[in-house]
Design a protein around this motif. Sequence first.
Motif, PDB file in Angstrom:
ATOM      1  N   PHE A 173       0.819  -1.223   0.000  1.00 49.20           N
ATOM      2  CA  PHE A 173       0.000   0.000   0.000  1.00 49.20           C
ATOM      3  C   PHE A 173       0.854   1.275   0.000  1.00 49.20           C
ATOM      4  O   PHE A 173       0.456   2.289  -0.572  1.00 49.20           O
ATOM      5  N   THR A 214      -6.140   4.559   3.037  1.00 46.49           N
ATOM      6  CA  THR A 214      -6.148   4.022   1.675  1.00 46.49           C
ATOM      7  C   THR A 214      -7.234   4.694   0.858  1.00 46.49           C
ATOM      8  O   THR A 214      -8.285   5.070   1.383  1.00 46.49           O
ATOM      9  N   HIS A 216      -8.185   6.158  -3.588  1.00 50.64           N
ATOM     10  CA  HIS A 216      -7.977   6.057  -5.029  1.00 50.64           C
ATOM     11  C   HIS A 216      -7.481   7.367  -5.645  1.00 50.64           C
ATOM     12  O   HIS A 216      -7.650   7.592  -6.836  1.00 50.64           O
ATOM     13  N   THR A 225      -5.927   2.304  -4.755  1.00 52.66           N
ATOM     14  CA  THR A 225      -6.580   1.074  -4.299  1.00 52.66           C
ATOM     15  C   THR A 225      -8.079   1.313  -4.327  1.00 52.66           C
ATOM     16  O   THR A 225      -8.561   2.240  -4.985  1.00 52.66           O
ATOM     17  N   GLN A 237      -4.424  -6.260  -2.935  1.00 49.18           N
ATOM     18  CA  GLN A 237      -3.667  -5.075  -3.337  1.00 49.18           C
ATOM     19  C   GLN A 237      -2.481  -5.456  -4.222  1.00 49.18           C
ATOM     20  O   GLN A 237      -2.142  -4.712  -5.152  1.00 49.18           O
ATOM     21  N   ASN A 241      -1.847  -3.800  -7.844  1.00 48.95           N
ATOM     22  CA  ASN A 241      -0.571  -3.209  -8.248  1.00 48.95           C
ATOM     23  C   ASN A 241      -0.050  -3.845  -9.537  1.00 48.95           C
ATOM     24  O   ASN A 241       0.465  -3.154 -10.432  1.00 48.95           O
TER      25      ASN A 241
END
Length: 434
Positions: A173, A214, A216, A225, A237, A241
Amino acid sequence: MKALQHDFFDTHNSGHVDAQLSPNLLKDELSRFSEFGKQTIVNSNSTIVNASNNETFHISYYINEFWTAKQRAAHSIHEISYRACFKPQLPRFFIERLTSPKDMVYDPFMGRGTTIIEAALLGRTPAGCDVNPLSQVIVRPRLEPPDINDIEKRLRTIDFDSPQDIPDDLLVFYHPRTLQHICALRNYLLHKAGNKSLDKVDRWIQMVAINRLTGHSRGFFSVYTMPPNQAVSVETQRKINSQRNQSPDERNISAIILKKTKSLQKDLTRTDLERLTSASLRSLLLTGQSSNTPDIPSESVSLVVTSPPFLDVVDYAGDNWLRCWFLGIDAQSLAITMSRKLADWMNNMTAVLKEVCRVLKPGGYVAFEVGEVRGGKVRLEEAVVPCGISAGLGPVLVLINDQKFTKTANCWGVDNNSKGTNTNRIIVFQKPPT
């Protein structure tokens, strides 16, 4: 099938609640409501069957767009991400009509605190309960918002570059330096919480931080995310990625916290701050089961506005696992209602509504919001009405707020429900006047 006709306190307000509208007047206003250019459709004397004993109950449905779909019409202080929360316009609609200033407004499923904050902004006394301690972390700071200059000063005192043991799995993350700073902030806050020395500035920073963990966009601490109300797993995640060919870049978490603070506070007026401060001093926020709230005095609440967990639709513990990690909470230990069977859900709701009936003033109201679940095959208001009756409450009406309203069929699950809940469905109960 045995049919029962009940007189559910439909004639007048007892005077025990300083409500602006009696049940008859509320029905009359809803019938005439046309603020957004649509006429209310009234389906009088609809039949709801209690599946457990085949008793039938008759209740009227009022269908319209009763509040705007535009989120920007709500106060900025509400803009905290949380799964399955209703818009602030919903509690405001009922608070304005069914309470007077300083009346207690209660939400037994507090969540992100929409009812709590809206009640405070309207000069009422807020009370709330939630089994997840995360709820208080999200709600309390917005009842006592600190000055942004004090927040900036506090952030400057934190040693973000101090050596930290970082959980390597979270590097999917975060950039390593960003994760180091997150862990430094986490340890600072956990240390102060352990010493019981968190003040309102610390609590605000904590609240904003868990809502920036977290997301976007670059307004969050993480790489791209899922939206911030649903933290995905580490494995998911990794897949995101890989699919996006991305790796976490460094983020300035202090700058992000200050930017979000400005956004949350942009609508705050002096009057708002005075009302929030006053409400904070009177408020009662509980962590525990909402079926057992001895801290709330009997017959003290004028209005309940709430929305319970909808069967197994939302995994609240799973969605908030990263926030719980930041707060040092074991998400899996929380006894959050996740009923998969309708009968179990009804038993849980009956227990909560019995406790709600205890704390309500005679003549007090409940606005109990549910939704269509399982593709519109289950309309939970039909399950809630028997629960309320078993708890000692009288159903007054069902209000359906439909913002894509075109015809009655849409509101009855015929046309508009293929991809989840498209309406707010609110059962209004009243405690018998004495």
